[in-house]
Design an enzyme around this catalytic site. Structure first.
Site, PDB file in Angstrom:
ATOM      1  CD  GLU B  49      -2.584   0.718   2.824  1.00  0.00           C
ATOM      2  OE1 GLU B  49      -2.940   1.793   3.312  1.00  0.00           O
ATOM      3  OE2 GLU B  49      -2.662  -0.351   3.454  1.00  0.00           O
ATOM      4  CG  ASP B  60      -2.914   8.873   7.849  1.00  0.00           C
ATOM      5  OD1 ASP B  60      -2.903   7.640   8.017  1.00  0.00           O
ATOM      6  OD2 ASP B  60      -3.061   9.412   6.737  1.00  0.00           O
ATOM      7  CE1 TYR B 173      -7.323  -0.290   7.527  1.00  0.00           C
ATOM      8  CE2 TYR B 173      -6.276  -0.053   5.387  1.00  0.00           C
ATOM      9  CZ  TYR B 173      -6.235   0.082   6.753  1.00  0.00           C
ATOM     10  OH  TYR B 173      -5.119   0.595   7.365  1.00  0.00           O
TER      11      TYR B 173
END
Lengths: 402, 261
Positions: B49, B60, B173
């Protein structure tokens, strides 16, 4: 509930926030349909924030300008000094109704942070305010005010260390703690339902103005001016007038050192080349570079220093229901001085942008026309900035506008 | 079938688990990114990735934020990342996904971005700020180019799982905890139960990510999912070693080899 205004708005957030946002939307709809909630909100607006605020006929300013009759909507007279408290009281009451014990907020100059800390103190909640490290240094007094009110102020060191980064950090914190935490957003930005909810908690500005001008003049104004950063005071002012198409709505963006300088916060004006994009949970018009990174905005007024705009403004601009104009730092300071000297009202630098734009245009309007300017906040918080400017002149302006 | 999904399905059919490694393009520099991708490849990644840095990465944590910031400060362009990926694919068949925020795609041009992905050999996009409800933003363009949009699941997805995974491709995911990449809290208390609920709602391979940093973590997640995703730990290793590909390769092997035991 509609999630978008035309193509703008939406919920561009991580999956982990989708359930919290859906719960928030449901709670908001439920609360607004409950007369007891609305009554309590109105109670605090009146008895605590000090509403309604006057719609003041600025006789001296009108005479000096020599054109349209100028009315000022005095949001500067609210408790904590600006329109911000209208929204915060609504959201914190909603937080309490949802059983949340902790509120978080982002703040740039500190006005929304102070308003949130104030409401948290009032309702006995704990409060954490995220503030860019740069702003923590620049706004020492507001940091102290928040701390006096019992809030914890967390300096944010990521990215450009300003409002947009504080907002990112508040969203990240909310993802982690959504179960017990309510995120109080300060403007008509972010993912749905925030732009709608904040507008609905700010529409009291426009609702009052509409009623007041009808009482005083027996007709609606020809034009209304309000400044636009994220755009909450302007959206609250404009919204009740959207169907009154004879009323021209003018949003004023911060031109900083001028669009050509690259140091500005203008996204909607054609010369600024704002681009359609996705930022902080919403699709809207933004300042971006060719790689899709957000370009930090610049303005002498911290409250307008935002590289995007609320999605409903992007929509009103797109359908041409509102017109968006630009006022530079220098022009805003002139507007600031004129209002201060002629009416004895010291406006916030944000509001000074709306004043400057209105004065420019009012002179050319006939004497029987009527305009309203939203004085969104008072200028006490800006006296330090203004003092620096007077000491240093134009070079001071550039150093203030880093 | 999408090559990335094929790879994970084949592993599952063989009774094996997949290892997905992440790095941020351009950290410490774009010149070193190719070597680091190859290090991840040699270290045992089944899928790599590649993060495209964005100025405002909402999903993040501090480690990946800082890596992206370092890359942006060097004026990293999307085109340069495409060039590096193209060179990687000239020598390796390992499937690739981009971790990319919506704004990067919209500003680049949706069609152009998807066509570029196809052309350089990227199979899938992981777009952390594009939940199921907003996938219409880029779905038609992605479908037209044959690029998979990876669906997300979270411990609070609840009933949403009954409809958010239906049109998914590639893998699901699953985030291991509430919050952002990296770990500043424990894995979610209902992790096992929620992964089981994801599996009930899809036949896609299921991968778990966020905060997986040790062999123990890898083994724990492999027990409940088809693949594990390691991002922050690798990015931290890249930072600590100043981009030394041998150190990074050894670290990735240490983690990926836990799947063989």
């Amino acid at each position: 509930m509609k999630k978008k205004f035309g193509e703008f708005g939406g919920q561009y957030v991580p999956e982990s926030l989708m359930m919290p946002l859906q719960e928030l939307e449901a709670a908001f709809i439920d609360a607004m349909a409950d007369p007891a909630f609305v009554k309590e909100y109105e109670y605090y607006l009146e008895e605590y924030a000090g509403r309604e605020t006057p719609l003041y006929y600025a006789k001296h300013l009108t005479e000096k300008t020599g054109g349209a009759k100028i009315y000022l909507k005095r949001e500067d007279l609210n408790h904590t000094g600006a329109h911000k408290i209208n929204n915060v009281l609504g959201q914190v009451l909603l937080a309490r109704r949802m059983g949340k014990k902790h509120v978080i907020a982002e703040t740039g100059a500190g006005q929304h942070g102070v308003a949130t800390a104030t409401a948290a103190a009032l309702f006995g909640m704990t409060c954490t305010v995220y503030m860019g490290e740069e702003d923590v240094h620049r706004q020492e007094l507001n940091v102290f005010r928040m701390q006096l009110l019992g809030a914890e102020v967390v300096p944010v060191v990521s990215g450009s260390k300003t409002l947009k980064d504080a907002t990112n950090e508040a969203i990240r914190e909310w993802v982690k703690r959504a179960e017990d935490t309510f995120y109080v957003i300060g403007s008509v930005v972010g993912p749905h339902p925030y732009p709608t909810m904040v507008r609905d908690f700010q529409r009291v500005i426009g609702d009052e103005t509409r009623r007041q001008i009808l009482e005083k003049e027996g007709r609606l104004p020809d034009r209304i001016y309000a400044c636009v950063g994220g755009g909450s005071n302007s959206m609250g002012m404009f919204y009740p007038f959207l169907d009154d198409t004879q009323v021209e709505l003018v949003g004023v963006e911060a031109g900083g050192l001028g669009i050509a300088s690259g140091k500005h916060a203008v996204v909607l004006h054609p010369e600024a080349k704002g681009t359609l994009g996705v930022f902080q949970g919403m699709k809207t018009i933004l300042l971006t570079d060719k790689n899709g990174n957000i370009i930090p905005a610049h303005s002498i007024s911290a409250g307008l220093d935002y590289p995007g705009v609320g999605p409903e403004h992007a929509h009103l601009n797109h359908i041409k229901r509102a017109r968006y104009e630009v006022v530079t730092d220098q022009e805003a300071l002139e507007g600031f001085e004129i209002l201060t000297r002629t009416e004895g009202i010291i406006p916030a630098l944000e509001s000074s942008h709306a004043i400057a734009c209105a004065l420019k245009e009012a002179a050319a309007m006939p004497k029987d026309s009527i305009i309203v300017i939203n004085v969104s906040g008072r200028g006490d918080k800006d006296t330090h900035t203004i003092m620096e400017y007077y000491k240093q002149g134009k070079s001071g302006l550039e150093s203030l506008n880093k | 079938m999408n090559p990335l999904e094929r790879r994970l399905r084949d592993l599952r059919a063989q009774g094996k688990k997949g290892f997905i490694g992440y790095l941020t393009a351009g950290d410490p520099s774009i010149a070193e990114t190719l070597g680091l991708m190859e290090a991840l490849d040699r270290g045992g990644c089944d899928v790599i990735e590649v993060g495209i840095p964005f100025s405002d990465p909402l999903a993040d944590g501090p480690v990946i934020q800082a890596a992206g910031q370092r890359a942006i400060e060097k004026d990293l362009g999307v085109e340069e990342i495409f060039q590096v990926v193209r060179r990687f694919k000239e020598k390796s068949g390992t499937p690739l996904a981009f971790l990319v925020y919506t704004n990067t795609i919209v500003v680049y041009g949706k069609d152009e971005f998807m066509r570029a992905c196809k052309e350089i050999g990227v199979d899938a996009l992981i777009v952390p700020d594009l939940p199921y409800e907003e996938q219409g933003e880029i779905k038609a363009e992605a479908d037209a180019a044959g690029i998979a949009l990876i669906p997300f699941a979270s411990p609070t997805s609840g009933d949403r799982l009954t409809y958010t995974l239906k049109e998914g491709e590639g893998f699901v995911y699953c985030v291991s905890s509430m919050g952002v990449t990296g770990r500043d809290s424990e894995f979610h208390k209902d992790l096992d139960k929620y992964i089981a609920a994801v599996k009930e709602n899809t036949d896609l391979p299921v991968a778990v990510g966020f905060g997986i940093s040790t062999r123990e973590d890898v083994v724990r997640m492999a027990g409940i999912a088809d693949a594990v995703i390691v991002g922050t730990a690798i990015v931290r290793k890249i930072e600590e070693s100043k981009g030394n590909p041998f150190v990074v390769e050894a670290f990735v092997r240490e983690l990926s080899s836990a799947l063989e035991s």
